[in-house]
Design a protein around this motif. Structure first.
Motif, PDB file in Angstrom:
ATOM      1  N   THR A  28       0.838  -1.195   0.000  1.00  0.00           N
ATOM      2  CA  THR A  28       0.000   0.000   0.000  1.00  0.00           C
ATOM      3  C   THR A  28       0.874   1.245   0.000  1.00  0.00           C
ATOM      4  O   THR A  28       2.004   1.231   0.502  1.00  0.00           O
ATOM      5  CB  THR A  28      -0.939   0.035   1.221  1.00  0.00           C
ATOM      6  N   VAL A  29       0.332   2.311  -0.583  1.00  0.00           N
ATOM      7  CA  VAL A  29       1.028   3.604  -0.610  1.00  0.00           C
ATOM      8  C   VAL A  29       0.055   4.687  -0.182  1.00  0.00           C
ATOM      9  O   VAL A  29      -1.157   4.576  -0.382  1.00  0.00           O
ATOM     10  CB  VAL A  29       1.601   3.934  -2.012  1.00  0.00           C
ATOM     11  N   ASP A  30       0.611   5.729   0.397  1.00  0.00           N
ATOM     12  CA  ASP A  30      -0.182   6.891   0.804  1.00  0.00           C
ATOM     13  C   ASP A  30      -0.684   7.590  -0.459  1.00  0.00           C
ATOM     14  O   ASP A  30       0.061   7.744  -1.425  1.00  0.00           O
ATOM     15  CB  ASP A  30       0.708   7.832   1.616  1.00  0.00           C
ATOM     16  N   PRO A  31      -1.924   8.046  -0.492  1.00  0.00           N
ATOM     17  CA  PRO A  31      -2.456   8.704  -1.697  1.00  0.00           C
ATOM     18  C   PRO A  31      -1.738  10.017  -2.023  1.00  0.00           C
ATOM     19  O   PRO A  31      -1.899  10.541  -3.120  1.00  0.00           O
ATOM     20  CB  PRO A  31      -3.928   8.929  -1.374  1.00  0.00           C
ATOM     21  N   GLN A  32      -0.948  10.537  -1.111  1.00  0.00           N
ATOM     22  CA  GLN A  32      -0.179  11.760  -1.389  1.00  0.00           C
ATOM     23  C   GLN A  32       0.796  11.549  -2.546  1.00  0.00           C
ATOM     24  O   GLN A  32       1.248  12.505  -3.159  1.00  0.00           O
ATOM     25  CB  GLN A  32       0.591  12.201  -0.133  1.00  0.00           C
ATOM     26  N   ILE A  33       1.095  10.285  -2.847  1.00  0.00           N
ATOM     27  CA  ILE A  33       2.004  10.005  -3.958  1.00  0.00           C
ATOM     28  C   ILE A  33       1.450  10.545  -5.276  1.00  0.00           C
ATOM     29  O   ILE A  33       2.198  10.928  -6.170  1.00  0.00           O
ATOM     30  CB  ILE A  33       2.309   8.485  -4.058  1.00  0.00           C
ATOM     31  N   PHE A  34       0.134  10.648  -5.386  1.00  0.00           N
ATOM     32  CA  PHE A  34      -0.460  11.161  -6.616  1.00  0.00           C
ATOM     33  C   PHE A  34      -0.140  12.636  -6.820  1.00  0.00           C
ATOM     34  O   PHE A  34      -0.034  13.113  -7.933  1.00  0.00           O
ATOM     35  CB  PHE A  34      -1.971  10.915  -6.646  1.00  0.00           C
ATOM     36  N   LYS A  35       0.034  13.380  -5.740  1.00  0.00           N
ATOM     37  CA  LYS A  35       0.408  14.791  -5.860  1.00  0.00           C
ATOM     38  C   LYS A  35       1.813  14.923  -6.440  1.00  0.00           C
ATOM     39  O   LYS A  35       2.111  15.855  -7.160  1.00  0.00           O
ATOM     40  CB  LYS A  35       0.330  15.485  -4.505  1.00  0.00           C
ATOM     41  N   VAL A  36       2.672  13.973  -6.103  1.00  0.00           N
ATOM     42  CA  VAL A  36       4.042  13.990  -6.613  1.00  0.00           C
ATOM     43  C   VAL A  36       4.085  13.496  -8.055  1.00  0.00           C
ATOM     44  O   VAL A  36       4.782  14.054  -8.894  1.00  0.00           O
ATOM     45  CB  VAL A  36       4.962  13.115  -5.722  1.00  0.00           C
ATOM     46  N   SER A  40       3.338  16.480 -15.729  1.00  0.00           N
ATOM     47  CA  SER A  40       3.727  16.136 -17.089  1.00  0.00           C
ATOM     48  C   SER A  40       5.168  15.627 -17.027  1.00  0.00           C
ATOM     49  O   SER A  40       5.869  15.870 -16.051  1.00  0.00           O
ATOM     50  CB  SER A  40       3.648  17.370 -17.985  1.00  0.00           C
ATOM     51  N   PRO A  41       5.631  14.933 -18.057  1.00  0.00           N
ATOM     52  CA  PRO A  41       7.019  14.458 -18.033  1.00  0.00           C
ATOM     53  C   PRO A  41       8.032  15.578 -17.788  1.00  0.00           C
ATOM     54  O   PRO A  41       9.019  15.385 -17.091  1.00  0.00           O
ATOM     55  CB  PRO A  41       7.201  13.827 -19.412  1.00  0.00           C
ATOM     56  N   SER A  42       7.760  16.770 -18.321  1.00  0.00           N
ATOM     57  CA  SER A  42       8.712  17.861 -18.120  1.00  0.00           C
ATOM     58  C   SER A  42       8.737  18.335 -16.667  1.00  0.00           C
ATOM     59  O   SER A  42       9.702  18.952 -16.231  1.00  0.00           O
ATOM     60  CB  SER A  42       8.398  19.040 -19.049  1.00  0.00           C
ATOM     61  N   GLY A  43       7.691  18.014 -15.912  1.00  0.00           N
ATOM     62  CA  GLY A  43       7.660  18.384 -14.501  1.00  0.00           C
ATOM     63  C   GLY A  43       8.676  17.634 -13.667  1.00  0.00           C
ATOM     64  O   GLY A  43       8.986  18.038 -12.549  1.00  0.00           O
ATOM     65  N   PHE A  44       9.219  16.548 -14.185  1.00  0.00           N
ATOM     66  CA  PHE A  44      10.223  15.768 -13.473  1.00  0.00           C
ATOM     67  C   PHE A  44      11.651  16.139 -13.887  1.00  0.00           C
ATOM     68  O   PHE A  44      12.607  15.627 -13.332  1.00  0.00           O
ATOM     69  CB  PHE A  44      10.006  14.269 -13.717  1.00  0.00           C
ATOM     70  N   MET A  45      11.781  16.998 -14.878  1.00  0.00           N
ATOM     71  CA  MET A  45      13.108  17.352 -15.380  1.00  0.00           C
ATOM     72  C   MET A  45      13.799  18.334 -14.452  1.00  0.00           C
ATOM     73  O   MET A  45      13.159  19.150 -13.786  1.00  0.00           O
ATOM     74  CB  MET A  45      13.004  17.925 -16.794  1.00  0.00           C
ATOM     75  N   GLU A  46      15.100  18.263 -14.423  1.00  0.00           N
ATOM     76  CA  GLU A  46      15.939  19.162 -13.638  1.00  0.00           C
ATOM     77  C   GLU A  46      15.645  20.601 -14.053  1.00  0.00           C
ATOM     78  O   GLU A  46      15.582  20.908 -15.237  1.00  0.00           O
ATOM     79  CB  GLU A  46      17.414  18.826 -13.892  1.00  0.00           C
ATOM     80  N   ARG A  47      15.467  21.479 -13.100  1.00  0.00           N
ATOM     81  CA  ARG A  47      15.182  22.890 -13.388  1.00  0.00           C
ATOM     82  C   ARG A  47      16.449  23.722 -13.535  1.00  0.00           C
ATOM     83  O   ARG A  47      16.407  24.811 -14.105  1.00  0.00           O
ATOM     84  CB  ARG A  47      14.302  23.503 -12.294  1.00  0.00           C
ATOM     85  N   ARG A  48      17.567  23.231 -13.012  1.00  0.00           N
ATOM     86  CA  ARG A  48      18.806  23.990 -13.171  1.00  0.00           C
ATOM     87  C   ARG A  48      19.221  23.943 -14.637  1.00  0.00           C
ATOM     88  O   ARG A  48      19.319  22.884 -15.233  1.00  0.00           O
ATOM     89  CB  ARG A  48      19.924  23.420 -12.306  1.00  0.00           C
ATOM     90  N   LEU A  49      19.482  25.098 -15.195  1.00  0.00           N
ATOM     91  CA  LEU A  49      19.873  25.166 -16.600  1.00  0.00           C
ATOM     92  C   LEU A  49      21.262  24.576 -16.809  1.00  0.00           C
ATOM     93  O   LEU A  49      21.512  23.868 -17.768  1.00  0.00           O
ATOM     94  CB  LEU A  49      19.821  26.619 -17.080  1.00  0.00           C
ATOM     95  N   PHE A  50      22.169  24.879 -15.903  1.00  0.00           N
ATOM     96  CA  PHE A  50      23.528  24.340 -15.959  1.00  0.00           C
ATOM     97  C   PHE A  50      23.685  23.367 -14.804  1.00  0.00           C
ATOM     98  O   PHE A  50      23.799  23.791 -13.658  1.00  0.00           O
ATOM     99  CB  PHE A  50      24.564  25.463 -15.851  1.00  0.00           C
ATOM    100  N   ASP A  51      23.684  22.085 -15.105  1.00  0.00           N
ATOM    101  CA  ASP A  51      23.791  21.085 -14.046  1.00  0.00           C
ATOM    102  C   ASP A  51      25.251  20.799 -13.718  1.00  0.00           C
ATOM    103  O   ASP A  51      25.718  19.676 -13.771  1.00  0.00           O
ATOM    104  CB  ASP A  51      23.023  19.816 -14.422  1.00  0.00           C
ATOM    105  N   VAL A  52      25.963  21.868 -13.386  1.00  0.00           N
ATOM    106  CA  VAL A  52      27.372  21.781 -13.002  1.00  0.00           C
ATOM    107  C   VAL A  52      27.580  22.635 -11.758  1.00  0.00           C
ATOM    108  O   VAL A  52      26.815  23.561 -11.490  1.00  0.00           O
ATOM    109  CB  VAL A  52      28.316  22.269 -14.128  1.00  0.00           C
ATOM    110  N   ASP A  53      28.623  22.330 -11.010  1.00  0.00           N
ATOM    111  CA  ASP A  53      29.004  23.127  -9.850  1.00  0.00           C
ATOM    112  C   ASP A  53      29.961  24.213 -10.338  1.00  0.00           C
ATOM    113  O   ASP A  53      31.074  23.898 -10.777  1.00  0.00           O
ATOM    114  CB  ASP A  53      29.677  22.232  -8.813  1.00  0.00           C
ATOM    115  N   PRO A  54      29.567  25.500 -10.269  1.00  0.00           N
ATOM    116  CA  PRO A  54      30.439  26.567 -10.772  1.00  0.00           C
ATOM    117  C   PRO A  54      31.809  26.601 -10.106  1.00  0.00           C
ATOM    118  O   PRO A  54      32.784  27.028 -10.710  1.00  0.00           O
ATOM    119  CB  PRO A  54      29.652  27.849 -10.461  1.00  0.00           C
ATOM    120  N   ALA A  55      31.901  26.107  -8.877  1.00  0.00           N
ATOM    121  CA  ALA A  55      33.192  26.094  -8.184  1.00  0.00           C
ATOM    122  C   ALA A  55      34.172  25.121  -8.834  1.00  0.00           C
ATOM    123  O   ALA A  55      35.378  25.216  -8.605  1.00  0.00           O
ATOM    124  CB  ALA A  55      32.993  25.738  -6.711  1.00  0.00           C
TER     125      ALA A  55
END
Length: 186
Positions: A28-36, A40-55
């Motif tokens: 069984t799973v908590d129904p809150q999983i549906f909120k996560v 859309s597929p793009s909603g799971f994509m990384e939001r950082r434009l540059f996925d690198v550590d500037p340091a």
């Protein structure tokens, strides 16, 4: 594949049945999983434009055209040990505050919306003639580079811009402040 089923038939328990495809047992799973998961597929994509550590960057290049309304030209910043140099020439040091600002802009640049191929093709994105191209390069042996190109504004108010990562499908939309922050003033 995770299969999610109906709510439990026991009392007022809102949990739902779930089972991994091919598995013999359910759980069984908590129904809150549906909120996560209800994105859309793009909603799971990384939001950082540059996925690198500037340091950890070894080099950052900025290519701008006059179409962006600013200065046209190319600037390359190269890190040698802990110091940044313009174009790798060891007698031209950029202002440390400007380098810090640009690195912070790379770190904080976020995508407002990812677009699939159809979405970017339908938009007046002008990505065939980007006005700004920013490439962040990690040091060897990785040497991985992340490039972002910026095209047309979303509308005449210039509240956002279309963009893409060359070699990847689709594109993205960023808020106006993102490409403006990434344009160097060196």
């Amino acid at each position: 594949v995770l299969r999610l089923g109906k709510a439990l038939a026991v009392g007022k328990n809102p949990d739902r049945y779930a089972r991994f495809e091919g598995a013999d047992t359910a759980f069984t799973v908590d129904p809150q999983i549906f909120k996560v998961l209800d994105k859309s597929p793009s909603g799971f994509m990384e939001r950082r434009l540059f996925d690198v550590d500037p340091a950890k960057l070894a080099k950052v290049s900025f290519e701008a055209t006059a179409e962006g309304g600013g200065k046209a030209g190319t600037v390359e910043l190269v890190r040698v040990d802990d110091d940044w140099w313009i174009g790798g020439v060891h007698d031209v040091r950029p202002e440390p505050e400007e380098v810090a600002r640009l690195l912070e802009a790379i770190k904080g640049a976020e995508v407002a919306e990812w677009l699939d191929d159809a979405g970017i093709a339908a938009a007046p994105a002008r990505l065939d003639r980007p006005w700004l191209r920013v490439t962040a390069v990690l040091p060897d042996p990785d040497g991985r580079a992340v490039t972002a190109e910026f095209g047309a504004p979303l509308d005449e108010k210039r509240e956002g811009f279309y963009g893409r990562r060359p070699g990847q499908p689709g594109g993205f939309v960023v808020k106006a402040g993102v490409p403006n922050a990434l344009a160097p003033d060196l």
